[in-house]
Design a protein around this motif. Structure first.
Motif, PDB file in Angstrom:
ATOM      1  N   UNK A 341       0.840  -1.203   0.000  1.00  0.00           N
ATOM      2  CA  UNK A 341       0.000   0.000   0.000  1.00  0.00           C
ATOM      3  C   UNK A 341       0.870   1.247   0.000  1.00  0.00           C
ATOM      4  N   UNK A 342       0.398   2.244  -0.699  1.00  0.00           N
ATOM      5  CA  UNK A 342       1.185   3.478  -0.810  1.00  0.00           C
ATOM      6  C   UNK A 342       1.091   4.263   0.505  1.00  0.00           C
ATOM      7  N   UNK A 343       2.185   4.829   0.977  1.00  0.00           N
ATOM      8  CA  UNK A 343       2.081   5.647   2.187  1.00  0.00           C
ATOM      9  C   UNK A 343       1.177   6.850   1.943  1.00  0.00           C
ATOM     10  N   UNK A 344       0.460   7.244   2.984  1.00  0.00           N
ATOM     11  CA  UNK A 344      -0.427   8.402   2.846  1.00  0.00           C
ATOM     12  C   UNK A 344       0.392   9.671   2.668  1.00  0.00           C
ATOM     13  N   UNK A 345      -0.177  10.664   1.992  1.00  0.00           N
ATOM     14  CA  UNK A 345       0.559  11.924   1.863  1.00  0.00           C
ATOM     15  C   UNK A 345       0.607  12.652   3.197  1.00  0.00           C
ATOM     16  N   UNK A 346       1.601  13.499   3.346  1.00  0.00           N
ATOM     17  CA  UNK A 346       1.723  14.300   4.564  1.00  0.00           C
ATOM     18  C   UNK A 346       0.519  15.242   4.637  1.00  0.00           C
ATOM     19  N   UNK A 347      -0.157  15.332   5.796  1.00  0.00           N
ATOM     20  CA  UNK A 347      -1.332  16.206   5.862  1.00  0.00           C
ATOM     21  C   UNK A 347      -0.960  17.661   5.578  1.00  0.00           C
ATOM     22  N   UNK A 348      -1.836  18.345   4.847  1.00  0.00           N
ATOM     23  CA  UNK A 348      -1.672  19.766   4.519  1.00  0.00           C
ATOM     24  C   UNK A 348      -0.387  20.055   3.743  1.00  0.00           C
ATOM     25  N   UNK A 349       0.117  19.047   3.059  1.00  0.00           N
ATOM     26  CA  UNK A 349       1.359  19.299   2.328  1.00  0.00           C
ATOM     27  C   UNK A 349       1.100  20.088   1.043  1.00  0.00           C
ATOM     28  N   UNK A 350      -0.141  19.987   0.523  1.00  0.00           N
ATOM     29  CA  UNK A 350      -0.450  20.729  -0.700  1.00  0.00           C
ATOM     30  C   UNK A 350      -1.362  21.898  -0.375  1.00  0.00           C
ATOM     31  N   UNK A 351      -1.157  23.041  -1.011  1.00  0.00           N
ATOM     32  CA  UNK A 351      -2.079  24.167  -0.779  1.00  0.00           C
ATOM     33  C   UNK A 351      -3.470  23.831  -1.314  1.00  0.00           C
TER      34      UNK A 351
END
Lengths: 478, 153
Positions: A341-351
């Motif tokens: 499974x792909x690791x989740x993205x870092x929260x709030x990493x994208x505007x």
């Protein structure tokens, strides 16, 4: 070249009367040293009618000697007592080198005889050569069929695959060939016999080489087995020739030209030579065989090079490579690793994505349709338009408005601002040509601020004809 | 990347020190407990399953409270119930208001993997905004009421 041709013609004269005894030990002392390559080159120039004139390998002293030695050696069995001495001095090694050269010669000779048989038999059954490619198979079939016209009477079982047998018998029923004269047929059959005899001699030579393989090429026979190693060496023309060969050619050594009778080449092992007889190849599932074959060829070339310089008489290199090949093929058959499974993205990493906003709203306002334009586009219901200019309801009676007020357009304001900036020299930077020194005839030098004047003159709408500070352009005092 | 995440178990004070100090810009999740406890095992299962998913913004480690060397930390964090989970961000202790009496740690297991991921994300978000305490994103019924149950029994 001319001398060769002459000697052939001389042979032809000599032998024209005893062509019946083709396989005897008639040693032709003159032609003992004749090279097979020479024969090959002269095939085209000769209008050969006699088999002996084209094929004289069997009558050479070298052939007879080597075959004799091989037979002796095979009878004697392998004795490995002479391990200590240098390889090149070993008479048996010399014999094996000779055997390799001879097996190449025999192969060439078979091709020559095959050409001979084809030329003779073409009159009887022209299509056969395109149906049966392999020289030995062809010779066997020709011998079996002979002058028979009805192929149902000839049992080709065991000589050819059943599919080819069917094609051959079908083609034979419609062939344009005619039975051969007795004399020609006899010659052809003899040629077939000779080809088969050469083939069996080659087998004998290969058997011998194979039995000495563990001594000559221990590493190569460790990978592909001694039988295949002997065949590879024999076809390549010796161990050093094999060592000089690129792997892709080793893969094709001994590849037969197959007649697929219209079937696809996808499933048939089309471009595989002797390597297909190896144990590794046979134990590989068919889908991976081509890859396995390439791998085997590559490794065989490497160990052939090791063997050619006697790099490893114990055969350890070969066994290591073999194990490597086996492991590799095993690895190919493993299922691919399970997907993680792909690791989740870092929260709030994208505007955050913004939809519209202040800027967009302003831009929409700027280009919005005006009230005037709206009225101009409108028509009164049931009333024909008076003018053809297309003013619509603009300025029509009954609209309740005396005058449509033009609202200050945001766009116009913006354009005006831009215009002003452009012509008033923005941000206080003055041109290098502007000077604050003014010369007047009355007062002499006067200091003035050129920017102040420019601002006074104004820009855009203000500096027009109707502007307050504007003066008459023509009528001017002093 | 490893095939499966085997969570690291810390048994030395030095190890705990260094992991708190060296986890930079990532949330550090320390589970205090012992692997013989069934509730600990349940939590460990959730942690190890989600370790890969949160690996970009969180590191998870287990602390064995039976180790002699660890007792300092057990006392320091006042671990009375196991499993207790403590969060750190850039060597700062992160608190979470989950409606229970203890804000300094999460006591008990999580109901499911997603609960744990939600908590970790919430704390990470708060930490990135410079907060030292965040409120729990989970609904109250999914927060284990350990203290109460303990007192009732």
């Amino acid at each position: 070249m001319a001398t060769l041709a002459d000697s052939f013609l001389a042979d032809l004269d000599e032998l024209s009367d005893n062509e019946a005894e083709l396989l005897d030990d008639n040693v032709d002392a003159e032609n003992m040293e004749e090279d097979v390559d020479g024969d090959m080159a002269d095939i085209e120039t000769l209008n050969y009618d006699d088999l002996d004139s084209v094929s004289k390998l069997q009558t050479t002293q070298r052939y007879i000697d080597i075959i004799q030695k091989v037979e002796d050696a095979l009878e004697k069995g392998s004795d490995m007592s002479n391990h200590g001495i240098v390889l090149e001095d070993d008479p048996e090694y010399q014999l094996i080198v000779d055997c390799n050269a001879l097996s190449v010669d025999i192969e060439n000779e078979i091709v020559i005889i095959h050409n001979f048989i084809r030329d003779k038999y073409r009159l009887k059954f022209p299509e056969l050569e395109s149906l049966v490619h392999h020289p030995i198979d062809y010779a066997r079939v020709v011998k079996k069929i002979g002058n028979e016209t009805d192929l149902t009477l000839v049992d080709l079982e065991g000589l050819l695959p059943s599919a080819i047998i069917m094609v051959v018998s079908v083609t034979a029923s419609t062939t344009s060939g005619k039975p051969l004269p007795e004399e020609v047929l006899q010659k052809t059959i003899d040629a077939c016999d000779r080809a088969l005899a050469l083939d069996s001699a080659k087998k004998k030579v290969l058997d011998f080489v194979e039995s000495r393989m563990g001594y000559i090429a221990p590493n190569l026979s460790a990978i592909v087995g001694s039988a295949v190693a002997a065949k590879l060496m024999g076809t390549a023309g010796g161990l050093s020739a094999l060592a000089k060969m690129p792997a892709c050619n080793v893969q094709l050594l001994g590849a037969k030209k197959k007649n697929l009778a219209g079937f696809s080449t996808a499933t048939s092992q089309f471009r595989v030579g002797y390597l297909e007889q190896t144990e590794v190849f046979q134990s590989t599932p068919p889908s991976l065989r081509m890859r396995a074959c390439r791998l085997l060829a590559a490794k065989s070339t490497l160990v052939a090079r090791v063997d050619s310089i006697r790099g490893d008489p114990t055969g350890k290199t070969g066994r290591t490579f073999r194990e490597e090949v086996r492991k590799k093929i095993e690895k190919w058959q493993e299922p691919p690793p399970a997907k993680q499974p792909k690791p989740l993205p870092v929260p709030d990493s994208e505007p955050k994505k913004k939809r519209g906003g202040r800027r967009l709203r302003k831009m929409k306002e700027r280009y919005a349709i005006t009230d005037m334009r709206k009225l101009a586009n409108r028509m009164q219901f049931g009333v024909p338009e008076e003018s053809s200019l297309g003013y619509g309801m603009l300025g029509q009676a009954g609209s309740g408005k005396l005058r449509v007020s033009v609202a200050q357009s945001k766009l116009a304001a913006k354009v005006a601002k831009k215009f002003k900036e452009k012509y008033s020299g923005s941000s206080g930077v003055t041109s290098g040509l502007t000077s604050s020194l003014a010369f007047t005839p009355v007062q002499g030098i006067e200091l003035s601020n050129p920017q102040a004047h420019a601002n006074q003159l104004g820009s855009g709408t203000q500096s027009t004809y109707f502007s307050e500070i504007g003066t008459f352009s023509k009528i001017k005092r002093t | 990347m490893e095939m499966s995440y085997q969570l690291r178990t810390l048994r030395k004070k030095r190890e705990v020190d260094s992991i708190i100090r060296d986890t930079i810009d990532k949330l550090l999740v320390l589970r205090f407990g012992r692997s013989s406890n069934p509730l600990c095992l349940q939590l460990d299962d959730i942690l190890s399953k989600s370790a890969r998913e949160v690996s970009k913004f969180a590191t998870i480690a287990l602390v064995d409270i039976d180790s002699e060397d660890i007792q300092v930390y057990v006392k320091y964090f006042d671990i009375t119930l196991i499993p207790s989970t403590v969060f750190f961000f850039n060597a700062h202790h992160m608190k979470m208001d989950s409606g229970s009496a203890d804000h300094t740690k999460w006591v008990g297991a999580f109901h499911e993997k997603q609960d744990f991921i939600d908590v970790v994300e919430a704390i990470y978000r708060g930490a990135m905004k410079g907060k030292l305490i965040v409120s729990c994103p989970l609904p109250p019924e999914q927060i284990p009421k350990f203290q109460l149950l303990y007192k009732d029994v």
